[in-house]
Design an enzyme around this catalytic site. Structure first.
Site, mmCIF file in Angstrom:
data_model
loop_
_atom_site.group_PDB
_atom_site.id
_atom_site.type_symbol
_atom_site.label_atom_id
_atom_site.label_comp_id
_atom_site.label_asym_id
_atom_site.label_seq_id
_atom_site.Cartn_x
_atom_site.Cartn_y
_atom_site.Cartn_z
ATOM 1 N N HIS A 367 0.792 -1.234 0.000
ATOM 2 C CA HIS A 367 0.000 0.000 0.000
ATOM 3 C C HIS A 367 0.817 1.274 0.000
ATOM 4 O O HIS A 367 0.250 2.361 -0.081
ATOM 5 C CB HIS A 367 -0.932 0.041 1.207
ATOM 6 N N LYS A 556 -9.430 14.021 3.357
ATOM 7 C CA LYS A 556 -8.550 12.853 3.456
ATOM 8 C C LYS A 556 -7.666 13.049 4.682
ATOM 9 O O LYS A 556 -7.678 14.132 5.277
ATOM 10 C CB LYS A 556 -7.681 12.704 2.202
ATOM 11 N N ARG A 557 -6.915 12.025 5.067
ATOM 12 C CA ARG A 557 -5.990 12.207 6.184
ATOM 13 C C ARG A 557 -5.060 13.386 5.904
ATOM 14 O O ARG A 557 -4.742 13.688 4.730
ATOM 15 C CB ARG A 557 -5.159 10.931 6.394
ATOM 16 N N LYS A 562 0.212 14.558 0.965
ATOM 17 C CA LYS A 562 -1.073 14.846 0.315
ATOM 18 C C LYS A 562 -1.221 16.341 0.005
ATOM 19 O O LYS A 562 -2.113 16.753 -0.722
ATOM 20 C CB LYS A 562 -2.232 14.364 1.185
ATOM 21 N N THR A 664 -8.687 6.475 -3.075
ATOM 22 C CA THR A 664 -10.040 6.024 -3.396
ATOM 23 C C THR A 664 -11.007 7.189 -3.236
ATOM 24 O O THR A 664 -12.081 7.191 -3.856
ATOM 25 C CB THR A 664 -10.495 4.860 -2.493
ATOM 26 N N LYS A 668 -14.479 8.233 -5.428
ATOM 27 C CA LYS A 668 -15.810 8.564 -4.898
ATOM 28 C C LYS A 668 -16.276 9.907 -5.446
ATOM 29 O O LYS A 668 -17.447 10.077 -5.826
ATOM 30 C CB LYS A 668 -15.765 8.658 -3.367
HETATM 31 C C1 LIG Z 1 -12.373 7.108 1.038
HETATM 32 C C2 LIG Z 1 -11.958 7.482 2.404
HETATM 33 C C3 LIG Z 1 -10.606 7.703 2.690
HETATM 34 C C4 LIG Z 1 -9.520 7.621 1.635
HETATM 35 O O1 LIG Z 1 -9.368 8.888 1.032
HETATM 36 P P1 LIG Z 1 -8.120 9.233 0.092
HETATM 37 O O2 LIG Z 1 -8.489 10.547 -0.507
HETATM 38 O O3 LIG Z 1 -8.039 8.148 -0.929
HETATM 39 O O4 LIG Z 1 -6.916 9.307 0.959
HETATM 40 C C5 LIG Z 1 -10.260 8.044 3.972
HETATM 41 N N1 LIG Z 1 -11.186 8.178 4.941
HETATM 42 C C6 LIG Z 1 -12.499 7.989 4.702
HETATM 43 C C7 LIG Z 1 -13.477 8.156 5.809
HETATM 44 C C8 LIG Z 1 -12.933 7.633 3.438
HETATM 45 O O5 LIG Z 1 -14.237 7.428 3.205
#
Ligand SMILES: *Cc1c(COP(=O)(O)O)cnc(C)c1O
Length: 824
Positions: A367, A556-557, A562, A664, A668
């Site tokens: 990952h 995101k985190r 990032k 991911t 979305k």
């Molecule tokens: C999809 C999702 C992530 C992953 O987000 P990235 O932008 O791919 O880092 C992290 N936390 C939650 C709650 C999510 O739904």
């Protein structure tokens, strides 16, 4: 009395509104112990969940029996994290019961929305990795594939994030406080897990050596099962999470007989194993308890798998034909040594035979390529906690190094070794995972290529067929069908609802970009979702946002790679543009941030504070005239993501190229009709290929350019800053306290790190980012053109369904087939 309900009805519970209503009342009165007048919203949630669970269980038994009687090959998905999100809506939608349940509750004077909202969000994960595991569970069940999730039932999930004066403060997430109606405790499914002790060498009559692991501390792993409902309710799989329970003999050899309080204390200590999820995203800091958690759930899961296998088999020869174990990152890698130990020490298999079975059973998903995130446990710790496993790891290494010595020089041998001999000696879990697996995969095309070129270059040369790509996906059930009812209904009205199970059908929407009515309705759905988010923002952070502004979303985190900082610097530059041109008509923009920082990651927490400080200044400045708003939503989690994703116009995916394995969140957002502004990183590369380069905003350096710049050593952020007055001005404002007048020095560490090293190349990409961002914002003026591109994003994102991903794993790695439930 209704005869239908009054019989010895042992068959399935009925699904009609009346039956649901009766079930609700029964559960409320007899199990929750309240009458309809005294019931709180939480009581109704528990009631609804228990009644829906009945309907789930009927079908669950069929799936379990079907897989058992056919002795089908199963996949076991081992993951430290499952970020599954709330289950009431999910289970209702997958069973097709949302409307029936709404009506039944209405009839009792209760609103479904109120009930849904009190369900705690099980936060048993940090972010992308745990959410991926949850999307995979949904897809496995929906594709009728026999799959089990195995993990830990943390008593406390990821911390709750609150802001105090703009600073992140962490609170415990006691998600089980009111019980968990979805799970089934299985006190009889209990496995001993051992720690510490020592290894004894024993010789039999023929002089053959064997090993016994003795004088250990024992903890029990107890199973809790949560049914996983596939779409349509045909297949219900199982998520089995382990909880630590003390064994009565835990204190043996450690505490004085009769010291009762000590014994109780030791019970508490041993149960700490499943107490709390480590809140570190991507980096872990060598904590013994974390290592013990990894072994705890892995060992229990393997014992469970072998018990199930042995119901049909008397030797282990067919294990790889009946069980596939997928390692979600290296966290469960110790399982490779554990299966070897069980096969050799407990069942007397020869080494080569055991190794053949083990490596054909395991496969591993990588990952991250970030060096600080590659797990490497100190040999001294592994030796102490799992002495027999350390011996086995040495022996695996010896076998391997003997084999490669013929064609390797010393540096190559050192790179391939399972033991890092630099400094304190460490076990490289990635190398062990690679060696003990028959397949190793990356999570996007770019990431898999980089794996071959960097961390696993030598392994790839040695095993050229082992690395393969499985680009991540997301489940269309949760992320479109449930999260975005407005768009879902519109889509189904035009192309039917087959897309929910086969997301590639969305391509049928592409021709509708020329349909004016469709475009109008598409915009109406987006606007509806933006209103919903605006209400959420008002409720949670008391900021009034303009629904007609461009919703520019980065959720995101918080991590330096990032580059939330890049977004913030552009925000300050935009703020300056607006102030410099007080009469100019800007496209109103609302910048929306959300995300947690690891509690010990000081720089990330400072970035959160900076975002909140900028928000304070910008949102209150009358000169801005509402043309720019900045919002930071606290406590990002799955439920919040479900409100944000459908409402976004612009999706920020701006990581330093080469550092985001896949992402991911990017999927979305694009699926819900947001346009992406992003670097050529992770799955953004493939998103561009699918949506078309005219429908995405790509900027910045490529991974190859980043690599070159770093290797060249010639990158000088000072020069870049000096040559870009907008950037310099933004940095000067931040470092001089314009956004932190109460503490002007506050953000010096952030600005200094950019001047001194800028490891994540924020300054290098700033100018291109600003230009492309401006282009995107300008395009937003052209409503029709923007809508066309948004529709084309939704229409072309079907490939990113986790159904596609899971079918690729099933075909290329697991070799498993769908199983249909046994007929009654
Ligand atoms: C999809 C999702 C992530 C992953 O987000 P990235 O932008 O791919 O880092 C992290 N936390 C939650 C709650 C999510 O739904």
């Amino acid at each position: 009395m209704d005869a239908r309900l009054n019989t010895r009805e042992i068959g399935r519970k009925a699904l009609d509104v009346e039956a649901l209503k009766r079930s609700f009342v029964e559960w409320l009165i007899y199990s929750v112990g309240k009458d309809t007048r005294a019931a709180t919203r939480r009581d109704w949630f528990t009631t609804a969940a228990l009644a829906v669970r009945d309907r789930v269980v009927d079908r669950w038994m069929d799936t379990t029996r079907g897989v058992y009687t056919q002795d089908a090959k199963r996949v076991y998905y081992f993951s430290m994290e499952f970020l599954i999100g709330r289950l009431l809506t999910n289970n209702l939608a997958n069973l097709g019961l949302v409307e029936a349940c709404r009506e039944a509750l209405d009839g009792l004077g209760v609103r479904l929305e109120d009930v849904v909202d009190v369900e705690p969000d099980p936060a048993l994960g940090n972010g992308g990795l745990g959410r991926l595991a949850a999307c995979f569970l949904d897809s496995l069940a929906t594709q009728n594939l026999p799959g089990y999730g195995y993990g830990i039932r943390y008593e406390y999930g990821l911390f709750e994030q609150r802001f105090e004066h703009g600073w992140q403060v962490e609170y415990p997430d006691n998600w089980l406080r009111f019980g968990n109606p979805w799970e089934f405790a299985r006190p009889e499914v209990l496995y001993p897990v051992q720690f510490y002790g020592r290894v004894e060498e024993v010789r039999d009559g023929a002089g053959r050596k064997s090993y016994r692991w003795v004088d250990t501390d024992k903890v029990h792993a107890m199973a809790f099962d949560t049914p996983v409902v596939g779409y349509g309710g045909e297949t219900i799989n199982t998520l089995r999470l382990w909880s630590a329970r003390a064994t009565s003999d835990f204190h043996f050899g450690h505490f004085n007989e009769g010291d009762y309080l000590k014994a109780v204390e030791s019970k508490v200590l041993s149960e700490n194993l499943s107490r709390v999820l480590y809140p570190n995203d991507a980096t872990d800091t060598g904590k013994e308890l974390r290592f013990k958690q990894e072994y705890f759930f892995t060992s229990a899961s393997i014992q469970d798998i072998l018990r199930r296998y042995m119901q049909h088999h008397s030797t282990f020869d067919a294990l790889p034909e009946k069980a596939a174990i997928q390692l979600n990152d290296t966290h469960p890698t110790i399982g490779i040594a554990e299966l070897m130990r069980i096969l050799i020490d407990q069942h007397g298999l020869e080494w080569d035979k055991a190794w053949d079975i083990t490596s054909r059973t395991f496969s591993y998903t990588n990952h991250t390529l970030l060096p600080e995130a590659l797990e490497a446990w100190p040999v001294r710790l592994v030796e102490r906690v799992l002495p027999r496993h350390m011996q086995i790891i040495y022996e695996i290494n010896a076998h391997f190094l003997t084999r490669i010595k013929r064609n390797s020089d010393l540096p190559r041998i050192q790179r391939l070794s399972l033991i890092d001999e630099h400094g304190d000696r460490r076990v490289r879990m990635g190398n062990l995972a690679f060696l003990g697996s028959h397949k190793v995969n990356g999570v996007s095309a770019l990431h898999t290529d980089l794996m071959k070129q960097t961390v696993f270059a030598d392994f790839h040369q040695e095993f050229p067929d082992r690395i393969n790509n499985k680009t991540n996906g997301i489940t269309p059930r949760r992320w479109l069908h449930q999260a975005n009812p407005a768009l879902s209904k519109l889509i189904s009205s035009r192309i039917g609802n087959g897309w929910v199970k086969d997301l590639s059908q969305l391509t049928a929407l592409a021709p509708k970009v020329d349909d004016e009515v469709f475009r109008e309705e598409f915009r109406r759905a987006k606007r509806h979702n933006k209103k919903r988010l605006a209400a959420y923002v008002a409720r949670h952070v008391q900021v009034d946002v303009n629904v007609d502004s461009l919703f520019d979303v980065q959720v995101k985190r918080i991590h330096e790679y990032k580059r939330q900082l890049l977004n913030l610097l552009q925000t300050v530059a935009l703020y300056n543009d607006i102030r410099d041109n007080p009469t100019k008509d800007f496209v109103p923009v609302t910048k929306i941030f959300a995300g947690k920082a690891a509690p010990a990651y000081h720089q990330a927490k400072l970035i959160i504070k900076l975002a909140n400080d900028i928000a304070n200044v910008v949102n209150q400045d009358p000169v801005v005239r509402g043309q720019l708003k900045v919002v930071y939503l606290p406590n990002y989690n799955v439920s919040q993501a479900e409100v944000i994703m459908p409402a976004a116009d612009l999706s920020e995916q701006i990581s330093t190229a080469g550092m985001e394995a896949s992402g991911t969140g990017n999927m979305k957002l694009a699926l819900n009709g947001a346009l992406t502004i992003g670097t050529l990183d992770g799955a953004n590369v493939e998103i561009r290929e699918h949506v078309g380069e005219d429908n995405i905003f790509i900027f910045g350096m490529t991974a190859a350019e980043v690599q070159e710049l770093k290797q060249g050593g010639g990158f000088n952020p000072r020069e870049v800053i000096a040559n870009n007055p907008r950037l310099k001005r933004a940095l000067d404002m931040i470092s001089s306290g314009v956004f932190s007048p109460d503490d002007p020095q506050r953000f010096r560490p952030i600005v200094e790190s950019l001047y001194n090293s800028d490891h994540f190349l924020v300054t290098a990409d700033f100018e291109d980012y600003c230009n492309v961002h401006a282009e995107a914002v300008e395009l937003y003026r052209d409503t029709e053109e923007w809508t066309r591109k948004a529709i084309l994003n939704t229409a072309n994102m079907g490939w990113f369904s986790s159904d596609r991903t899971i079918l690729e794993y099933a075909r290329d790695i697991w070799d498993i087939q769908p199983v249909l439930a046994a007929a009654e």
